[in-house]
Enzyme design. Sequence first.
Site, PDB file in Angstrom:
ATOM      1  N   ASP A 198       7.041   1.848  -0.651  1.00 22.48           N
ATOM      2  CA  ASP A 198       6.052   1.617   0.398  1.00 22.48           C
ATOM      3  C   ASP A 198       6.472   0.490   1.344  1.00 22.48           C
ATOM      4  OD1 ASP A 198       4.171   3.552   0.163  1.00 22.48           O
ATOM      5  OD2 ASP A 198       2.613   2.313  -0.735  1.00 22.48           O
TER       6      ASP A 198
ATOM      7  N   ASP B 202      -5.265   1.126 -12.816  1.00 26.61           N
ATOM      8  CA  ASP B 202      -4.766   1.356 -14.169  1.00 26.61           C
ATOM      9  C   ASP B 202      -5.913   1.363 -15.179  1.00 26.61           C
ATOM     10  OD1 ASP B 202      -5.301  -1.310 -13.729  1.00 26.61           O
ATOM     11  OD2 ASP B 202      -3.259  -1.993 -14.104  1.00 26.61           O
TER      12      ASP B 202
END
Length: 527
Positions: free
Chosen positions: A132, A285
């Site tokens: 990214d 997560d």
Amino acid sequence: MQGMNDQLGATLDDVVILEQTVEPWIILRRMVLVPSLQLILIVCLVMQMMVLFEKAFMALSSWYGRFLGPRPHRIYKCDPIEEDEELGSLAYPMVLVQIPMYNEKEVYQLSIGAACSLTWPADRLIVQVLDDSTDPVTKVLVEQECQKWRKKGINVKYETRKDRAGYKAGNLKEGMKHEYVQHCEYLAIFDADFQPEPDFLMKTVPFLVHNPRLGLVQARWKFVNPGESLMTTIQRMTLDYHFKIEQESGSSMFSFFGFNGTAGVWRISAMIEAGGWKDRTTVEDMDLAIRANLKGWKFVYVPDVKVKSELPGTLKTYRKQQHRWMCGAANLFRKMWKEILFNKGASFWWKFYLLYDFFFARKIVSHLVNFSLYNVVIPVAVLVPEINLPVWIVAYLPTIMTLLTATENPRLIHIIPFSVLFENVISMHRMKSTLIGLFEAARVNEWVVTEKSGGATNTKTPTPKSQILKKPSFISVDKINLSEIGFAAFLLFCATCDLLYGDDYYFVYMYLQSISFIVVGVGYVGK
């Protein structure tokens, strides 16, 4: 004589005026301030006892699982994958390794090199670098590193996207859309500064292969720079407690813990059933782990498998990381508590553990009470003689909690006083981040990538003599933290009042704590 009478009359008038002025304050203090402060103190003590019992429960369950209960290798079958002459490499499942990164110029070679060096058949392994980066130079370097390993026979996929929508969660989600991922059964994730040992997959994937209801295998973090500064040493103590107590406790008692976002292996079918990655919070997560567990998937934590990583070396980086973790967890609780409470497939005790122990006591109450009680309520109570502060509140209770936290690092017992003072300073930002997440205030979805140095990964490298002789600057303007300096002034005032007018020794703690706030306030922490 008349002059003396006039002077006496004026003095009496002044006394009357003073009494009239002071009396409302005395009434206000007795009627409002004292009862309010007593109520707040009781609430803080209740919260502190909640945290104490939670820590004691986790410690006992962790020690039971470690010394008396069965270890992960005994609970779950994890025999090495047997090679088959007829099947050849087909005896091994297809594994996808994801490395999400963003302008990781300092560590991209370490992470890609470690992933490409994993011991696994080359035709059964795909290394997916999800870049990214917005820095064009870094993007070129990362792509060239992927090409280098591709020439060595490693199946490396270099993937980019148009924007950074969803940050890490969006990056991981986009990576799962590629056609070749459909051929993979398991997914290993490593952040850019993580360096797994070559046998990582050999030690973790068998758990998933032999146990069809296991959805996640989590390894332990191993730090390459814990001795870099006092701040990194304190971080090591905190994270060692997380892995040795919190992770082991959840794994042994409930087969659940919050996924750490890296150094773990997922069963891809479990991820898909849980709904995949979501970017609604900054703890994607933990979000995925809870949704997978609600679907009945079990997790196992394997403490014997360790993955090297880097601790934040600067105070600014550490504070940004803590904001992301604390704010995200509180915001996830806000979004999921109803879903957990009314889930029909989960047992009452699992819901109680997740809502009360995992979320409420550990992710919310602990961050609120640490700052409120020891940095606000106790110093203010010292200024109000009507409030009685027993020594067990100020000394015994925090000592017990500190010892519970430090039991996993007996070699660092001399660091405990510094750890307590530093953690109390950081608790101000943790409380603020928790409240931001709980009420979805501004900065609730702020995502700042943790900066890495890369050079700290080799702790044995000697420091050049030029750096040793270079005189460091004590204070830098861009490191000044006004909130800490302002709070240091408040603590200094309370400590001085207690020293002059009190009959206890609480001023000793407050003076030390104020000094800690000053040290952090001028940025003299970390590298």
